[in-house]
Design a protein around this motif. Structure first.
Motif, PDB file in Angstrom:
ATOM      1  N   ALA A   1      13.967   0.742  -8.704  1.00 58.31           N
ATOM      2  CA  ALA A   1      13.479   2.121  -8.649  1.00 58.31           C
ATOM      3  C   ALA A   1      12.186   2.247  -7.845  1.00 58.31           C
ATOM      4  CB  ALA A   1      13.246   2.647 -10.058  1.00 58.31           C
ATOM      5  N   TYR A   2      11.624   1.141  -7.431  1.00 64.49           N
ATOM      6  CA  TYR A   2      10.365   1.170  -6.695  1.00 64.49           C
ATOM      7  C   TYR A   2      10.613   1.336  -5.197  1.00 64.49           C
ATOM      8  CZ  TYR A   2       8.074  -0.331 -10.954  1.00 64.49           C
ATOM      9  OH  TYR A   2       7.596  -0.381 -12.231  1.00 64.49           O
ATOM     10  N   THR A   3       9.708   2.042  -4.535  1.00 58.42           N
ATOM     11  CA  THR A   3       9.816   2.222  -3.093  1.00 58.42           C
ATOM     12  C   THR A   3       9.392   0.932  -2.393  1.00 58.42           C
ATOM     13  OG1 THR A   3       7.547   3.008  -2.855  1.00 58.42           O
ATOM     14  CG2 THR A   3       9.233   4.675  -3.310  1.00 58.42           C
ATOM     15  N   ASP A   4       9.719   0.847  -1.103  1.00 52.46           N
ATOM     16  CA  ASP A   4       9.308  -0.324  -0.322  1.00 52.46           C
ATOM     17  C   ASP A   4       7.790  -0.443  -0.297  1.00 52.46           C
ATOM     18  OD1 ASP A   4      11.907  -1.034   0.216  1.00 52.46           O
ATOM     19  OD2 ASP A   4      11.949  -0.060   2.181  1.00 52.46           O
ATOM     20  N   LYS A   5       7.103   0.698  -0.223  1.00 48.92           N
ATOM     21  CA  LYS A   5       5.636   0.675  -0.208  1.00 48.92           C
ATOM     22  C   LYS A   5       5.097   0.096  -1.513  1.00 48.92           C
ATOM     23  CE  LYS A   5       1.547   3.563   0.209  1.00 48.92           C
ATOM     24  NZ  LYS A   5       1.022   4.925   0.343  1.00 48.92           N
ATOM     25  N   GLN A   6       5.669   0.509  -2.638  1.00 49.90           N
ATOM     26  CA  GLN A   6       5.217  -0.009  -3.931  1.00 49.90           C
ATOM     27  C   GLN A   6       5.474  -1.510  -4.032  1.00 49.90           C
ATOM     28  OE1 GLN A   6       7.529   2.830  -6.172  1.00 49.90           O
ATOM     29  NE2 GLN A   6       5.661   3.759  -6.996  1.00 49.90           N
ATOM     30  N   LYS A   7       6.603  -1.967  -3.523  1.00 54.76           N
ATOM     31  CA  LYS A   7       6.915  -3.397  -3.538  1.00 54.76           C
ATOM     32  C   LYS A   7       5.938  -4.182  -2.666  1.00 54.76           C
ATOM     33  CE  LYS A   7      11.814  -2.642  -4.461  1.00 54.76           C
ATOM     34  NZ  LYS A   7      13.183  -2.698  -3.929  1.00 54.76           N
ATOM     35  N   ARG A   8       5.596  -3.630  -1.488  1.00 50.76           N
ATOM     36  CA  ARG A   8       4.613  -4.293  -0.618  1.00 50.76           C
ATOM     37  C   ARG A   8       3.254  -4.363  -1.290  1.00 50.76           C
ATOM     38  NH1 ARG A   8       6.896  -0.953   3.280  1.00 50.76           N
ATOM     39  NH2 ARG A   8       5.034   0.344   3.274  1.00 50.76           N
ATOM     40  N   GLN A   9       2.852  -3.261  -1.941  1.00 54.45           N
ATOM     41  CA  GLN A   9       1.567  -3.249  -2.640  1.00 54.45           C
ATOM     42  C   GLN A   9       1.541  -4.308  -3.728  1.00 54.45           C
ATOM     43  OE1 GLN A   9       1.565   0.871  -3.903  1.00 54.45           O
ATOM     44  NE2 GLN A   9      -0.054   1.382  -2.432  1.00 54.45           N
ATOM     45  N   ALA A  10       2.608  -4.417  -4.500  1.00 53.88           N
ATOM     46  CA  ALA A  10       2.671  -5.399  -5.578  1.00 53.88           C
ATOM     47  C   ALA A  10       2.595  -6.817  -5.022  1.00 53.88           C
ATOM     48  CB  ALA A  10       3.947  -5.214  -6.392  1.00 53.88           C
ATOM     49  N   LYS A  11       3.275  -7.075  -3.911  1.00 56.60           N
ATOM     50  CA  LYS A  11       3.251  -8.408  -3.299  1.00 56.60           C
ATOM     51  C   LYS A  11       1.844  -8.748  -2.824  1.00 56.60           C
ATOM     52  CE  LYS A  11       4.888 -12.196  -1.560  1.00 56.60           C
ATOM     53  NZ  LYS A  11       4.726 -13.371  -2.412  1.00 56.60           N
ATOM     54  N   HIS A  12       1.164  -7.790  -2.222  1.00 59.68           N
ATOM     55  CA  HIS A  12      -0.198  -8.009  -1.739  1.00 59.68           C
ATOM     56  C   HIS A  12      -1.142  -8.307  -2.913  1.00 59.68           C
ATOM     57  CE1 HIS A  12      -3.701  -7.570   0.828  1.00 59.68           C
ATOM     58  NE2 HIS A  12      -4.226  -6.795  -0.095  1.00 59.68           N
ATOM     59  N   ILE A  13      -1.028  -7.539  -3.973  1.00 59.62           N
ATOM     60  CA  ILE A  13      -1.862  -7.758  -5.164  1.00 59.62           C
ATOM     61  C   ILE A  13      -1.546  -9.115  -5.775  1.00 59.62           C
ATOM     62  CG2 ILE A  13      -2.352  -6.947  -7.507  1.00 59.62           C
ATOM     63  CD1 ILE A  13      -1.694  -4.075  -6.389  1.00 59.62           C
ATOM     64  N   GLU A  14      -0.262  -9.450  -5.860  1.00 62.84           N
ATOM     65  CA  GLU A  14       0.154 -10.736  -6.428  1.00 62.84           C
ATOM     66  C   GLU A  14      -0.431 -11.900  -5.628  1.00 62.84           C
ATOM     67  OE1 GLU A  14       4.293 -13.195  -7.100  1.00 62.84           O
ATOM     68  OE2 GLU A  14       4.376 -11.014  -7.088  1.00 62.84           O
ATOM     69  N   ASP A  15      -0.346 -11.830  -4.295  1.00 64.51           N
ATOM     70  CA  ASP A  15      -0.906 -12.883  -3.450  1.00 64.51           C
ATOM     71  C   ASP A  15      -2.412 -13.025  -3.662  1.00 64.51           C
ATOM     72  OD1 ASP A  15       1.617 -13.340  -2.417  1.00 64.51           O
ATOM     73  OD2 ASP A  15       1.240 -12.241  -0.550  1.00 64.51           O
TER      74      ASP A  15
ATOM     75  N   GLY B   1       8.063   3.370 -11.092  1.00 69.02           N
ATOM     76  CA  GLY B   1       8.901   3.376  -9.893  1.00 69.02           C
ATOM     77  C   GLY B   1       9.375   4.765  -9.531  1.00 69.02           C
ATOM     78  N   LYS B   2       9.335   5.052  -8.250  1.00 64.13           N
ATOM     79  CA  LYS B   2       9.797   6.347  -7.759  1.00 64.13           C
ATOM     80  C   LYS B   2      10.616   6.125  -6.500  1.00 64.13           C
ATOM     81  CE  LYS B   2       5.615   8.639  -9.314  1.00 64.13           C
ATOM     82  NZ  LYS B   2       4.392   9.309  -8.931  1.00 64.13           N
ATOM     83  N   LYS B   3      11.751   6.806  -6.416  1.00 59.30           N
ATOM     84  CA  LYS B   3      12.572   6.692  -5.235  1.00 59.30           C
ATOM     85  C   LYS B   3      12.148   7.689  -4.153  1.00 59.30           C
ATOM     86  CE  LYS B   3      16.525   4.199  -6.490  1.00 59.30           C
ATOM     87  NZ  LYS B   3      16.879   3.158  -5.606  1.00 59.30           N
ATOM     88  N   LYS B   4      11.676   8.843  -4.557  1.00 59.64           N
ATOM     89  CA  LYS B   4      11.231   9.840  -3.589  1.00 59.64           C
ATOM     90  C   LYS B   4      10.260  10.789  -4.277  1.00 59.64           C
ATOM     91  CE  LYS B   4      15.038  13.002  -4.463  1.00 59.64           C
ATOM     92  NZ  LYS B   4      16.099  13.806  -3.919  1.00 59.64           N
ATOM     93  N   LYS B   5       9.539  11.551  -3.472  1.00 60.74           N
ATOM     94  CA  LYS B   5       8.621  12.546  -4.032  1.00 60.74           C
ATOM     95  C   LYS B   5       9.395  13.641  -4.722  1.00 60.74           C
ATOM     96  CE  LYS B   5       4.329  12.724  -1.559  1.00 60.74           C
ATOM     97  NZ  LYS B   5       3.489  13.482  -0.646  1.00 60.74           N
TER      98      LYS B   5
END
Length: 56
Positions: free
Chosen positions: A8-22, A49-53
């Motif tokens: 349910a998470y957007t690609d942007k949210q997934k990238r943010q989580a990966k950056h924070i995790e690293d 998680g959001k799929k769209k606004k």
């Protein structure tokens, strides 16, 4: 949605989580703790998680 399902998470949210995790791993946290902190942070910022606004 089953616990741990990130579909349910957007690609942007997934990238943010990966950056924070690293970043957390670089600070010496375990992989498990880093992932927990990363997704908690994304959820706190975006409310989950959001799929769209939504149209409000």
């Amino acid at each position: 949605m089953p616990r741990g399902d990130k579909s349910a998470y957007t690609d942007k949210q997934k990238r943010q989580a990966k950056h924070i995790e690293d970043s957390e791993i670089d600070q010496g946290r375990s992989q498990e703790d880093a992932e927990r902190i990363a997704w908690s942070t994304v959820n706190k910022q975006d409310g989950g998680g959001k799929k769209k606004k939504s149209d409000k």
